[in-house]
Design an enzyme around this catalytic site. Structure first.
Site, mmCIF file in Angstrom:
data_model
loop_
_atom_site.group_PDB
_atom_site.id
_atom_site.type_symbol
_atom_site.label_atom_id
_atom_site.label_comp_id
_atom_site.label_asym_id
_atom_site.label_seq_id
_atom_site.Cartn_x
_atom_site.Cartn_y
_atom_site.Cartn_z
ATOM 1 N N ASP A 307 0.918 -1.139 -0.035
ATOM 2 C CA ASP A 307 0.096 0.005 0.022
ATOM 3 C C ASP A 307 0.814 1.381 0.108
ATOM 4 O O ASP A 307 1.556 1.578 0.820
ATOM 5 C CB ASP A 307 -0.994 -0.090 1.251
ATOM 6 C CG ASP A 307 -2.248 -1.054 1.014
ATOM 7 O OD1 ASP A 307 -2.498 -1.072 -0.194
ATOM 8 O OD2 ASP A 307 -2.423 -1.778 1.978
ATOM 9 N N ASP A 417 -7.075 -4.547 -4.850
ATOM 10 C CA ASP A 417 -7.490 -4.106 -3.543
ATOM 11 C C ASP A 417 -8.402 -2.858 -3.587
ATOM 12 O O ASP A 417 -8.834 -2.388 -2.807
ATOM 13 C CB ASP A 417 -6.267 -3.889 -2.752
ATOM 14 C CG ASP A 417 -6.763 -3.541 -1.297
ATOM 15 O OD1 ASP A 417 -7.593 -4.388 -0.665
ATOM 16 O OD2 ASP A 417 -5.944 -2.914 -0.585
ATOM 17 N N HIS A 633 -5.272 3.954 -3.417
ATOM 18 C CA HIS A 633 -6.562 3.155 -2.823
ATOM 19 C C HIS A 633 -6.706 3.219 -1.410
ATOM 20 O O HIS A 633 -7.693 2.691 -0.746
ATOM 21 C CB HIS A 633 -6.835 1.850 -3.365
ATOM 22 C CG HIS A 633 -5.758 0.981 -3.025
ATOM 23 N ND1 HIS A 633 -4.815 0.315 -3.754
ATOM 24 C CD2 HIS A 633 -5.715 0.158 -1.965
ATOM 25 C CE1 HIS A 633 -4.219 -0.719 -3.157
ATOM 26 N NE2 HIS A 633 -4.734 -0.971 -2.096
HETATM 27 ZN ZN LIG Z 1 -3.965 -2.153 -0.700
#
Ligand SMILES: [Zn+2]
Length: 1155
Positions: A307, A417, A633
């Site tokens: 991430d 995701d 995201h």
């Molecule tokens: Zn993610």
């Protein structure tokens, strides 16, 4: 018959009962770790373990505060002696006041270790010697010359990776040196009390738990992996299969054979495992994948989801990237079947900037085919909120980066995701040079199970991509038997295709594959080479190999089912609203960048011969990259920790500053000396008001003008002045569709706006088009005056409303369906008139709720929303909020006298309809949805739209249309959305169904206020030259000219020879169109092409001469569109300047003499 050897005995005095299978199965859990760790297999995993300064000498330097020096800088510092057991920290800096006088001395996040190893001579004989370094947190091992070697994940989680293999030459030499950077965060940041989504513990300390030299007992480790696979087989397969029973019998036999744990014991036990894995399987290594089936059902690909920011900020991600990727490259050396797929150009760029040696290593592995590039986008962005053009740029900047650094583009779009995926995507993915798409997030749906695994995903315009949502239901699979098995048992389209992608490796916080995963997969494959109860898994292939196989196997998709429309995630519906400032930063930046590109392109086309103006490509690119990064995201959705938003706000502030400067620069190329409107503005004599219209639409606007200071001189051009004389309202007109709006008087077709009040609690805002009544603090009536039609059902009211917002777990992410059961209407109080017309009528109101205050100004202008013949006026709501709530959701709602099964919401390059009812659970699940600039409820003949300039959450429950304004979650950011907010929305009634309405144009204009400026008087000629648009559309009002920019491959130098203009157009209503694109004579088009989003030519367009009245010397291109089609047109601009340029040059010379 002769006597048989081992004949069935005649007598049997034994007990021989059937085994108690479940007890045997439970027994397997006692063979590694746990209560018996000192006597079971775990007790022999290491042959030797030594520590202490004699063997492992440690020195440390702690970087001050949150600073993150790179290797070259860190290594020069003064290191001091350290030892195993030392503690270090704290994690990050708390946002509040800190007790220390000198923060930099007290907080130390990144720690650099110099490690010198003295390895005993006699260890030379061992297969492997390792350093075990466990700082309890994440760390990165470098060679002494600064090459990242691998990452470390400290602690005792499933992602533990603390071993570094010492090269044999160093073992022989007895001496080895390393440098390690440890950072005070775990794989998932530093969540408070260990609850994943709790806000970070800024005061966490870590301890160096291990800095040991060890000799691993390699055979014992292999035995442990054997046993693990056997145990997984036992636990995964049905109990009545032969393989499950064989695995259990074998595992049990191995346990019984464990006596002293001597080498011969271990060898014998490993031999037992061959009953399941096949004889001699281990010696084959990766060769097990060459045996057995030629076509495996499950294709394994390693991946490491990092991430880009989430429970840690961007600067920590940069370290995670280096750690994770170096580890994967290191693994490739020992596991030739290992293929690693990696996305997000931004992460590659960070690596290139901060870890150049490792970046070179990545380039080599990409070239050798082991490191695979996927996704094609700048980051794995949110799939709902970025604008259409922003999604184009995700791909354009992503693919361009990959091509420039690796000589190739990606072929598979990859968003495993993202929290739902817009129906605009299939077209954009195809036009970005890809046809495959991978995701899996819909497995998180909390209401309906998504019905497909492999299918054709068809978007709003009819474009399709081949989509796979792995049946394994995760992108961080641990490569267990269960994962492999799920690839088939959970596959929902076996009738069409029987293969699945196994995407494995630790992720979210990075990490990637562990050796044990690659070992497990070898054993699983070896098992399926011998047995049939488990689907075979393959390794060594790419994601594209997998999709290519599906494509062939399904007759180019013909035998696959179709899913049409968005991939709506039935979860995380609060992310359209969480962190209002980020949503606003995103929308405003997208539009500012669109304006900069449009005006800067015009400036390069129309600059005078002696102007040195150059298209500011570099700053535009930098700004886009910042906006694209923040669309990650977990950033744009509002689901990251507070630190991430400090960084994101900073990036938006930079974009705003840089792009505003670019815009001013470009304006001043077009028009002489424009000055922004502030009370301090210095105006020339005499000066006049004008405004830049950066939309492709003809329009009229009411502009508010400050009359403080020098502004007083403009009073005569204003139609209305505020009661206190400090501000006025000008009616700005660009009804010719040009670039420049100028002040005009009230037209005959204006409808003077007025406000009536009974002096206490009853207010009516009205013009000849529409009328709104606020009575007793609520909106009680909305009337289409021309039709005499009341739009609010009798007895109902509209206005602000509060819902209890306590989702079941994922606080910042989720608003749950039960919030709708707790509605509290709020009342507008202290209503007072602040503008009485005729151009603008407005009331100001205050709403008090809890500790918060919500000031809302409601206004109505004397003009219609657009210049469409039947257009109505809208009511604008400008809110200033001081938000102090926790777990409350603020919305605005209107019950409407309109009945329809569907409401319409803007999406990227078009719109989408969602149900207003809850017939099925699929319908009910869409109780909160994403929309962009408008949401609309229409029936035959009439509709009402909400226009939005920074909010993305909407709902239509029956006939009640809602726009979501503010949430207030407390995890992972304890202070989400606390403090001041400013935002606007509008209520726009319209005649005719949405499809016949001007709503999309009104919403476009609502989001693009005019850029109002003063200019010196006497620039009439320069203004009229700049006013005419260089490109315009005729013949199809449903086609919008969204983007005007310069070509990516242009030569932007002062003497640049390649000049192209890129135009992006789209059909906005969902029907076919034939449109004439016209180009002003001043722009000399030599050739024209349609291109894809990456600006590769598709076809050449014929450039004709326009023949209509007033079109003399204009170029004409005929374009055809299908509904919602996005088209990119590239115009090649020649240097030949038509006659008209002369007058412009003269004006500019005139301008120079005035300077
Ligand atoms: Zn993610």
């Amino acid at each position: 018959m002769g006597t048989q050897k081992n004949a069935y005995p005649v007598l049997n005095y034994g007990s021989g009962s059937k085994w108690i299978k479940n007890l045997t199965q439970s027994r397997l859990s006692t063979f590694t770790g746990g209560h018996f760790a000192d006597v079971n297999l775990s007790s022999i995993l290491f042959t030797h373990r030594i520590d202490g300064p004699e063997f492992v000498s440690l020195e440390v330097w702690s970087a001050p505060g949150l600073t993150k020096p790179l290797f070259d800088e860190a290594i020069k510092q003064k290191f001091k002696p350290a030892k195993k057991g030392d503690s270090f920290g704290p994690s990050w800096v708390s946002g509040g006041p800190h007790p220390c006088i000198n923060l930099l001395n007290c907080i130390q996040t990144n720690h650099w270790w110099k490690i010198t190893l003295n390895i005993p001579r006699e260890w030379e004989k061992y297969e492997r010697v390792q350093l075990e370094f466990d700082p309890g947190c994440e760390a990165m091992i470098f060679s002494t010359d600064g090459v990242p070697l691998q990452g470390i994940t400290g602690g005792y989680g499933g992602d533990r990776r603390v071993e570094h293999i010492i090269p044999p030459h160093a073992v022989r030499a007895g001496h080895y040196e390393l440098v390690i950077e440890s950072s005070c965060n775990g794989m998932f940041g530093v969540p408070w009390n260990g609850d994943t989504i709790a806000p970070p513990d800024m005061n966490r300390y870590f301890q160096l738990a291990s800095a040991d030299l060890v000799v691993p007992n390699q055979d014992a480790w292999h035995l442990m992996w054997d046993f693990t696979t056997l145990r997984e087989l036992v636990e995964t397969l049905p109990g009545n299969t032969p393989l499950q029973n064989t695995a259990l019998v074998t595992a049990n036999a191995i346990m019984n054979a464990f006596h002293s744990g001597s080498p011969s014991d271990v060898k014998a036990m490993r031999g037992l495992a061959e009953r399941v894995f096949g004889e001699g399987w281990a010696e084959k290594g990766a060769g097990v994948y060459e045996e057995g089936t030629a076509r495996a059902s499950v294709v394994g690909i390693s991946y490491c989801h990092i991430d880009t920011a989430w429970l840690w900020p961007y600067h920590v991600t940069q370290q995670k990237v280096a750690r994770s990727w170096s580890t994967q490259i290191d693994l490739m050396e020992r596991y030739p079947e290992h293929r690693f797929a990696c996305s997000q150009a931004q992460q590659f760029k960070w690596l290139e900037q901060q870890y150049p040696a490792l970046f070179t290593g990545v380039q080599e592995k990409v070239a050798s085919g082991q490191f695979h590039l996927i996704g094609g986008s700048w980051v794995e962005n949110d799939g709902n909120m970025p604008s259409g053009e922003a999604l184009v740029r995700q791909f354009l900047y992503g693919q361009k980066y990959f091509e420039s650094r690796f000589g190739k583009r990606c072929e598979t779009a990859w968003l495993p995701d993202s929290f739902g995926l817009t129906a605009a995507y299939p077209q954009l993915i195809r036009d970005a040079g890809m046809k495959f798409f991978f995701t899996q997030k819909l497995s998180w749906n909390n209401i309906n199970v998504f019905p497909h695994s492999t299918f054709n995903w068809v978007g709003i315009d009819g474009s399709q991509v081949l989509c796979h949502m792995t049946p394994v239901d995760t992108y961080t699979a641990q490569a267990t038997v269960g994962d492999v098995n799920k690839g088939l048992t959970n596959h929902k389209n076996l009738e069409s295709n029987n293969t699945a992608l196994l995407v494995f490796g630790n992720g979210d916080g990075g990490g990637g594959a562990l050796p044990k995963m690659l070992e497990n997969l070898r054993r699983i494959r070896a098992t399926t080479n011998e047995h049939r109860e488990l689907p075979p898994v393959s390794m060594g292939h790419s994601v594209e190999d997998f999709f290519g196989d599906v494509e062939r196997d399904s007759e180019e998709g013909k035998s696959l089912p179709v899913w049409k429309g968005e991939l709506y995630l039935e979860f995380h519906r609060g992310t359209y609203t969480s962190h209002g400032s980020i949503k606003k930063g995103n929308r405003k930046s997208e539009i500012l960048l669109r304006d900069v590109e449009r005006i800067a392109t015009l400036a390069t086309l129309f600059k005078s011969a002696n102007s040195t103006y150059v298209y500011p490509k570099k700053t535009i690119d930098d700004s886009w990259e910042k906006v694209l990064l923040n669309q990650f995201h977990d950033v744009l959705p509002g689901s990251a920790i507070g630190m991430v938003y400090d960084d994101a706000e900073k990036l938006y502030a930079e974009v705003r500053k840089d792009c505003t400067a670019l815009l001013e620069e470009a304006f001043s190329v077009l028009i002489r000396s424009p000055v922004s409107l502030t009370p301090q503005s210095k105006l020339g004599r005499p000066s006049e008001l004008l405004a830049f219209n950066t939309t492709p639409f003809a329009r009229r606007d009411v502009a508010k003008v400050s009359l403080v200071g020098n502004g007083k001189s403009l009073r005569s051009t204003l139609v209305q002045v505020s009661a206190d004389g400090t501000a006025g309202y000008a009616l700005m007109d660009t009804s010719d569709g040009g670039n420049i709006a100028r002040p005009v008087g009230m037209f005959a077709d204006c409808m003077p706006a007025s406000v009536f009040t009974n002096g206490s609690d009853h207010f009516v805002l009205r013009n000849a088009s529409v009328q709104l009544t606020i009575s007793g603090g609520r909106i009680t009536s909305l009337v289409d005056v021309k039709l005499g039609r009341e739009l609010i059902p009798k007895g109902r009211t509209g206005g602000l409303v509060i819902f209890e917002d306590r989702p079941n777990y994922w606080d910042a992410w989720d608003v749950e369906i039960h919030h709708l059961e707790t509605s509290t209407p709020l009342e507008f109080t202290q209503v007072r008139v602040i503008a009485e017309g005729p151009l603008r009528a407005a009331v100001q109101t205050k709403v008090k709720y809890g500790k918060s205050t919500i000031d809302v100004t409601i206004s109505l202008d004397a003009i219609t929303a657009t210049l469409h013949e039947k257009s109505r006026s809208f009511f604008k709501f400008d809110a200033k909020v001081d938000w102090r709530e926790r777990h409350q959701f603020l919305k605005f709602e209107l019950p409407l006298n309109i009945n329809s099964n569907d409401a319409t919401y803007e999406t990227q390059f078009g719109h989408i309809q969602r149900p207003t009812h809850k017939n099925t659970t699929l319908d009910a699940a869409k109780f909160e949805v994403c929309g962009h600039k408008y949401a609309d409820l229409s029936e035959y003949g009439y509709g009402v739209a909400f226009l939005s300039e920074s909010k993305y959450g909407f709902a239509c429950e029956g006939n009640v249309l809602r726009i979501s304004l503010l949430r207030s979650a407390t995890a992972p950011d304890a202070d989400q959305d606390q403090g001041p907010h400013e935002f606007s929305w509008a209520v726009m009634p319209h005649v005719g169904h949405f499809l016949e309405s001007d709503v999309p144009i009104a919403a476009y204009i609502f989001n693009s206020p005019l850029h109002v400026r003063y200019v010196p008087g006497g620039s009439q000629e320069s203004i009229s030259a700049a006013a005419k648009p260089p490109f315009w559309l005729e013949g199809a009002p449903n086609v919008f000219l969204e983007t005007i920019k310069r070509g990516e491959d242009d030569d932007f130098g002062p003497n640049g020879t390649t000049r192209t203009v890129i135009l992006r157009l789209y059909e906005a209503f969902g029907g076919h169109a034939q449109v004439k694109l016209k180009v002003a004579p001043r722009v000399h088009v030599t050739r024209a092409y349609t291109t894809n989003l990456l600006e590769d030519h598709k076809a050449e367009l014929q450039v004709r001469m326009a023949e209509g009245e007033g079109d003399r010397n204009s170029a004409l291109l005929n374009l055809e569109f299908r509904g919602f089609e996005v088209k990119t047109v590239k115009l090649v601009i020649g240097n030949q300047r038509p006659e008209k340029w002369d007058s412009w040059v003269k004006i500019d010379e005139d301008h120079d003499t005035h300077m």
